[in-house]
Write a protein that holds these residues in place. Structure first.
Motif, PDB file in Angstrom:
ATOM      1  N   LEU A   1       0.814  -1.222   0.000  1.00  0.00           N
ATOM      2  CA  LEU A   1       0.000   0.000   0.000  1.00  0.00           C
ATOM      3  C   LEU A   1       0.846   1.269   0.000  1.00  0.00           C
ATOM      4  CD1 LEU A   1      -2.908  -0.847   2.482  1.00  0.00           C
ATOM      5  CD2 LEU A   1      -2.957  -0.804  -0.024  1.00  0.00           C
ATOM      6  N   SER A   2       2.143   1.139   0.243  1.00  0.00           N
ATOM      7  CA  SER A   2       2.993   2.337   0.233  1.00  0.00           C
ATOM      8  C   SER A   2       3.072   2.949  -1.157  1.00  0.00           C
ATOM      9  CB  SER A   2       4.400   1.985   0.732  1.00  0.00           C
ATOM     10  OG  SER A   2       5.051   1.103  -0.187  1.00  0.00           O
ATOM     11  N   ARG A   3       2.681   2.188  -2.180  1.00  0.00           N
ATOM     12  CA  ARG A   3       2.646   2.742  -3.538  1.00  0.00           C
ATOM     13  C   ARG A   3       1.419   3.634  -3.758  1.00  0.00           C
ATOM     14  NH1 ARG A   3       3.734  -2.893  -4.776  1.00  0.00           N
ATOM     15  NH2 ARG A   3       5.949  -3.198  -5.289  1.00  0.00           N
ATOM     16  N   ARG A   4       0.446   3.520  -2.864  1.00  0.00           N
ATOM     17  CA  ARG A   4      -0.791   4.286  -3.021  1.00  0.00           C
ATOM     18  C   ARG A   4      -0.644   5.674  -2.406  1.00  0.00           C
ATOM     19  NH1 ARG A   4      -1.077   0.356  -5.630  1.00  0.00           N
ATOM     20  NH2 ARG A   4      -2.806  -1.136  -5.796  1.00  0.00           N
ATOM     21  N   PRO A   5      -1.216   6.702  -3.059  1.00  0.00           N
ATOM     22  CA  PRO A   5      -1.053   8.081  -2.551  1.00  0.00           C
ATOM     23  C   PRO A   5      -1.951   8.354  -1.341  1.00  0.00           C
ATOM     24  CG  PRO A   5      -2.464   8.079  -4.474  1.00  0.00           C
ATOM     25  CD  PRO A   5      -1.977   6.660  -4.320  1.00  0.00           C
ATOM     26  N   ASP A   6      -1.495   9.267  -0.499  1.00  0.00           N
ATOM     27  CA  ASP A   6      -2.311   9.755   0.619  1.00  0.00           C
ATOM     28  C   ASP A   6      -2.937  11.092   0.227  1.00  0.00           C
ATOM     29  OD1 ASP A   6      -1.542   7.577   2.178  1.00  0.00           O
ATOM     30  OD2 ASP A   6       0.250   8.617   2.898  1.00  0.00           O
ATOM     31  N   PHE A   7      -4.052  11.405   0.829  1.00  0.00           N
ATOM     32  CA  PHE A   7      -4.825  12.614   0.509  1.00  0.00           C
ATOM     33  C   PHE A   7      -4.527  13.685   1.556  1.00  0.00           C
ATOM     34  CE2 PHE A   7      -8.811  15.067   0.978  1.00  0.00           C
ATOM     35  CZ  PHE A   7      -8.866  15.621  -0.298  1.00  0.00           C
ATOM     36  N   LEU A   8      -4.379  14.930   1.085  1.00  0.00           N
ATOM     37  CA  LEU A   8      -4.118  16.042   1.989  1.00  0.00           C
ATOM     38  C   LEU A   8      -5.246  17.057   1.849  1.00  0.00           C
ATOM     39  CD1 LEU A   8      -1.160  15.113   0.672  1.00  0.00           C
ATOM     40  CD2 LEU A   8      -0.359  16.823   2.293  1.00  0.00           C
ATOM     41  N   ALA A   9      -5.701  17.596   2.955  1.00  0.00           N
ATOM     42  CA  ALA A   9      -6.737  18.622   2.957  1.00  0.00           C
ATOM     43  C   ALA A   9      -6.386  19.679   3.997  1.00  0.00           C
ATOM     44  CB  ALA A   9      -8.108  18.021   3.259  1.00  0.00           C
ATOM     45  N   GLY A  10      -6.630  20.942   3.641  1.00  0.00           N
ATOM     46  CA  GLY A  10      -6.287  22.016   4.553  1.00  0.00           C
ATOM     47  C   GLY A  10      -7.372  23.076   4.629  1.00  0.00           C
ATOM     48  N   PHE A  11      -7.356  23.825   5.702  1.00  0.00           N
ATOM     49  CA  PHE A  11      -8.299  24.926   5.931  1.00  0.00           C
ATOM     50  C   PHE A  11      -7.475  26.187   6.136  1.00  0.00           C
ATOM     51  CE2 PHE A  11     -10.656  27.654   8.866  1.00  0.00           C
ATOM     52  CZ  PHE A  11     -11.844  27.821   8.164  1.00  0.00           C
ATOM     53  N   LEU A  12      -7.795  27.256   5.377  1.00  0.00           N
ATOM     54  CA  LEU A  12      -6.965  28.452   5.379  1.00  0.00           C
ATOM     55  C   LEU A  12      -7.788  29.683   5.714  1.00  0.00           C
ATOM     56  CD1 LEU A  12      -5.074  27.750   2.039  1.00  0.00           C
ATOM     57  CD2 LEU A  12      -4.252  27.303   4.354  1.00  0.00           C
ATOM     58  N   LEU A  13      -7.142  30.669   6.345  1.00  0.00           N
ATOM     59  CA  LEU A  13      -7.740  31.977   6.644  1.00  0.00           C
ATOM     60  C   LEU A  13      -6.834  33.049   6.068  1.00  0.00           C
ATOM     61  CD1 LEU A  13      -8.805  31.503  10.371  1.00  0.00           C
ATOM     62  CD2 LEU A  13     -10.303  31.499   8.370  1.00  0.00           C
ATOM     63  N   PRO A  14      -7.370  33.897   5.143  1.00  0.00           N
ATOM     64  CA  PRO A  14      -6.533  34.963   4.566  1.00  0.00           C
ATOM     65  C   PRO A  14      -6.466  36.179   5.488  1.00  0.00           C
ATOM     66  CG  PRO A  14      -8.690  34.964   3.540  1.00  0.00           C
ATOM     67  CD  PRO A  14      -8.679  33.809   4.484  1.00  0.00           C
ATOM     68  N   SER A  15      -5.411  36.964   5.354  1.00  0.00           N
ATOM     69  CA  SER A  15      -5.216  38.125   6.226  1.00  0.00           C
ATOM     70  C   SER A  15      -5.887  39.379   5.678  1.00  0.00           C
ATOM     71  CB  SER A  15      -3.720  38.399   6.414  1.00  0.00           C
ATOM     72  OG  SER A  15      -3.116  38.670   5.142  1.00  0.00           O
ATOM     73  N   VAL A  16      -5.993  39.508   4.363  1.00  0.00           N
ATOM     74  CA  VAL A  16      -6.566  40.712   3.775  1.00  0.00           C
ATOM     75  C   VAL A  16      -8.085  40.680   3.848  1.00  0.00           C
ATOM     76  CG1 VAL A  16      -6.768  42.062   1.625  1.00  0.00           C
ATOM     77  CG2 VAL A  16      -4.570  41.039   2.287  1.00  0.00           C
TER      78      VAL A  16
END
Length: 413
Positions: A266-281
């Protein structure tokens, strides 16, 4: 009777009672010795600590990836291209990795197998320590019993020497007979000293296993037992296969290696990344990010993991096959030794020892009346002493063989 005498007798009786209690407390049965060793022995305590370590590894393996805090800067102008109204914006956020399905479950399974292996290692350590305690205990009991038997024979020779000296003074015995008896007694004394030394050596080894202060006096209360074997070699091999911790360890290693092979795949299989962001402007806005790992860009890592896990699985299978052969050989060797010692014990216990003792008593009585020769009597006495020691030795070897059967094929590696 005066009060002083009554008080003195009461104090004496109390002292005798306390001494008896102390002697009773100093007595140590085989079961007590084994229990004490399992509670104090450093090898057992170390194996118990490794169970806690295995539990900690499982917690680590089944945990999810650690979230990451992100900070990014956007809107930085390229040199010479800055325009009025351009703003630099800072994004702050959190990113989480979500593993490919099955990876975390396989890691958790590997950890659980590790916990079971640690428990099996503890069982093996307890089994090996128990067998070593039995060997040291039986060695001390044998040496002590042999020394006691030799002491009784030496006392019998003392009485014989007194009779010979009395007869020599009256001319009824030659001085050479007195010398022969004294030489025989000296030989017995040397044997007694040897057995006392062997007993002390075995007791020191036992003290080390039990975690007791070296040299502390102890009374070993369990005599050398004898109960004929009730199983053949094939039955004992099968019993060892189902009860020895090493077989559980071998099976668990193979199972753990199998899970590691799946995880490596399974190390050949990709992992999924998700993020939550807050802009300053734009403080009233928010954003998200998504991504995938790209393990295909590092094929050597996945290939290496698969190669390692596959090799470990094959090594586990080969070790299990070697264990099967080793245990069979060890059980059959210990079985042959036990059967041989058992036959020796039966030879002595059925009639030989009793007949020799009866005949020696008769010859000693005849000697007092001048109806037997000194040389023949000493020879019979020597034969009886030898038979006593050989009987004890056969019992000792039989119990050692039984202890070896309990741990046949086990090792501390």
């Amino acid at each position: 009777m005066s009060r002083t005498r009554v008080a003195s007798r009461a104090v004496l009786a109390a002292a005798i009672f306390i001494s008896a209690l102390s002697a009773e407390e100093a007595a140590l049965t085989l079961d007590q010795a084994v229990a004490l060793a399992l509670a104090r022995n450093p090898e057992v305590l170390a194996a118990q600590a490794k169970i806690e370590a295995a539990l900690g590894r499982t917690l680590q393996l089944r945990s999810r990836p650690v979230p990451e805090v992100l900070a990014s800067v956007e809107g930085l102008p390229l040199p010479g291209l800055k325009k009025d109204g351009d703003e630099v914006e800072v994004h702050l956020g959190v990113e989480q990795t979500f593993e490919y399905p099955g990876k975390r479950a396989l890691r958790s399974e590997i950890g659980l197998r590790g916990e079971e292996m640690a428990q099996a290692e503890l069982d093996r350590a307890r089994l090996l320590v128990g067998a070593r305690v039995k060997r040291a205990y039986w060695a001390a009991v044998f040496a002590g019993s042999a020394a006691a038997a030799l002491e009784r024979s030496s006392a019998r020779l003392d009485a014989l020497i007194e009779d010979l000296q009395a007869k020599y003074r009256t001319g009824a015995a030659a001085y050479a007979d007195v010398l022969r008896a004294r030489a025989e007694r000296a030989r017995l004394r040397n044997q007694i000293l040897d057995q006392v030394r062997e007993k002390r050596t075995a007791e020191l080894a036992l003290d080390e296993l039990l975690g007791r202060p070296a040299g502390e006096p102890v009374l070993l209360a369990t005599p050398l037992p004898f109960a004929p074997l009730d199983a053949d070699a094939a039955t004992l091999v099968e019993r060892a296969r189902t009860s020895l911790p090493s077989f559980r360890l071998a099976a668990l290693r193979i199972a753990q290696a199998g899970s590691a092979v799946e995880l490596a795949g399974l190390s050949r299989r990709p992992d999924f990344l998700a993020g939550f962001l807050l802009p300053s402007v734009r403080p009233n806005a928010w954003g998200v990010s998504f991504g995938l790992t790209m393990p295909f860009l590092r094929p050597g890592r996945s290939k290496g993991l698969v190669m390692e896990a596959t090799a470990e699985a094959e090594a586990g299978r080969q070790a299990a096959a070697a264990l099967e052969r080793r245990v069979r050989t060890a059980v059959e060797t210990a079985y042959v030794a036990a059967r041989s010692a058992e036959e020796q014990v039966l030879v002595y216990e059925k009639s030989l020892l009793r007949e020799l003792e009866d005949e020696l008593a008769i010859e000693l009585e005849y000697f007092r009346y001048g109806k037997t020769e000194t040389l023949g009597l000493l020879d019979l006495h020597r034969t009886f002493v030898l038979a006593q020691i050989e009987h004890l030795r056969a019992l000792f070897l039989y119990n050692l063989a039984l202890a070896d059967l309990e741990v046949a094929g086990e090792s501390a590696d």
